[in-house]
Design a protein around this motif. Sequence first.
Motif, mmCIF file in Angstrom:
data_model
loop_
_atom_site.group_PDB
_atom_site.id
_atom_site.type_symbol
_atom_site.label_atom_id
_atom_site.label_comp_id
_atom_site.label_asym_id
_atom_site.label_seq_id
_atom_site.Cartn_x
_atom_site.Cartn_y
_atom_site.Cartn_z
ATOM 1 N N SER A 73 0.828 -1.206 0.000
ATOM 2 C CA SER A 73 0.000 0.000 0.000
ATOM 3 C C SER A 73 0.864 1.257 0.000
ATOM 4 C CB SER A 73 -0.947 0.001 1.204
ATOM 5 O OG SER A 73 -0.231 -0.049 2.430
ATOM 6 N N LEU A 74 2.033 1.194 0.622
ATOM 7 C CA LEU A 74 2.940 2.345 0.604
ATOM 8 C C LEU A 74 3.382 2.645 -0.820
ATOM 9 C CD1 LEU A 74 5.754 3.191 3.087
ATOM 10 C CD2 LEU A 74 6.250 3.212 0.647
ATOM 11 N N ILE A 75 3.743 1.608 -1.567
ATOM 12 C CA ILE A 75 4.158 1.801 -2.962
ATOM 13 C C ILE A 75 3.014 2.411 -3.767
ATOM 14 C CG2 ILE A 75 4.822 0.595 -5.081
ATOM 15 C CD1 ILE A 75 6.226 -1.479 -3.205
ATOM 16 N N ARG A 76 1.833 1.882 -3.585
ATOM 17 C CA ARG A 76 0.667 2.376 -4.328
ATOM 18 C C ARG A 76 0.421 3.853 -4.056
ATOM 19 N NH1 ARG A 76 -3.129 -0.550 -1.980
ATOM 20 N NH2 ARG A 76 -3.755 1.142 -0.603
ATOM 21 N N GLU A 77 0.521 4.270 -2.822
ATOM 22 C CA GLU A 77 0.172 5.646 -2.453
ATOM 23 C C GLU A 77 1.302 6.636 -2.703
ATOM 24 O OE1 GLU A 77 -2.813 6.658 -1.650
ATOM 25 O OE2 GLU A 77 -3.525 4.594 -1.878
ATOM 26 N N VAL A 78 2.529 6.277 -2.367
ATOM 27 C CA VAL A 78 3.640 7.226 -2.506
ATOM 28 C C VAL A 78 3.908 7.569 -3.961
ATOM 29 C CG1 VAL A 78 6.137 7.509 -2.191
ATOM 30 C CG2 VAL A 78 4.729 6.623 -0.311
ATOM 31 N N PHE A 79 3.780 6.581 -4.866
ATOM 32 C CA PHE A 79 4.142 6.796 -6.266
ATOM 33 C C PHE A 79 2.918 6.950 -7.169
ATOM 34 C CE2 PHE A 79 7.552 4.482 -4.165
ATOM 35 C CZ PHE A 79 8.635 5.306 -4.432
ATOM 36 N N LYS A 80 1.791 7.278 -6.579
ATOM 37 C CA LYS A 80 0.527 7.338 -7.303
ATOM 38 C C LYS A 80 0.522 8.380 -8.407
ATOM 39 C CE LYS A 80 -3.061 8.575 -4.859
ATOM 40 N NZ LYS A 80 -4.189 8.454 -3.895
ATOM 41 N N GLU A 81 1.218 9.495 -8.232
ATOM 42 C CA GLU A 81 1.184 10.574 -9.213
ATOM 43 C C GLU A 81 2.269 10.462 -10.279
ATOM 44 O OE1 GLU A 81 -1.169 12.773 -9.453
ATOM 45 O OE2 GLU A 81 -2.209 12.051 -7.672
ATOM 46 N N PHE A 82 3.069 9.412 -10.221
ATOM 47 C CA PHE A 82 4.141 9.256 -11.202
ATOM 48 C C PHE A 82 3.569 8.902 -12.568
ATOM 49 C CE2 PHE A 82 8.528 8.582 -9.293
ATOM 50 C CZ PHE A 82 8.250 9.337 -8.160
#
Length: 293
Positions: A73-82
């Motif tokens: 979930s951290l990966i999904r949220e932190v890099f969501k705008e990439f």
Amino acid sequence: MKSINPDDFKVIGKIDLSSIPTNLFNGNSDDEKEDKLDKVQLKLSEIQDVMYAHNRYGVLICLQGMDTSGKDSLIREVFKEFNSRGVVVHSFKTPNSSELEHDYLWRHYLVLPEKGKFTVFNRSHYENVLVTRVHLEYIMNENLPGIETVTDITPQFWENRMQQINNFEKHITQNGTIMLKFYLHMSKEEQRQRLLRRLEEQKHNWKFSTGDLKERDRWDDYMHYYEEAINNTSSEYAPWYVIPADDKEMARYIVAKIIWEEMQKHTDIKEPEMDGKIRENIEMYKQMLKKED
């Protein structure tokens, strides 16, 4: 909300994980945490765009943590705008037969970040000094010279392996890879609650595995080996950060903020200058395109 200082989480000396809190920030609303993360998400996507144009660095983010610590979930949220082409995620499972025909770092070399891109290792080469220490029998699958039985795996073997990891990280960082490593530090009680939630909420049932309970029984061993690995491999060129992870939303924000702050240190990352001849004729090119209307 208290400001995030990366140095508060960075491992710069020997640590004792049992003395490090797993939840530092209380009283912050979910809306406040989400708003803070949203702002950093956009900043990170902007720096990746510039990094792509600059084409000199790649960024490697390594995430480690016990089961349910929130890596996915951290990966999904932190890099969501990439831009989807700007970030690649690799989840390392048990090595397959082809991977076992090479040394343990080989499969990680193959997927290092390209220049201009971020790569995230969801679990990483550190599994080779973590899960393999808890389960020594896994080393036997590597078919190493001089290792006939698990009794041949000495403390020196692990010291050598951690030095090999340090050498690997020094090599890639000297050749343009910016590397940041995050350990999601979760309490055993919080893991118990998250495992229960997987069993009690039908939509999360699929995530539960009996293997989670078997590994949980070795919690103390894992904590010892995590501590030893972090203490032996945190360096200025490839630092570890211990992130309090009982609060998933806050952990995401802290990781995002640290990545952003660390990227600001690379002041040479800039968009390339426009070619001089193009700049001289920019008005002419604009008029050529406008005439097409």
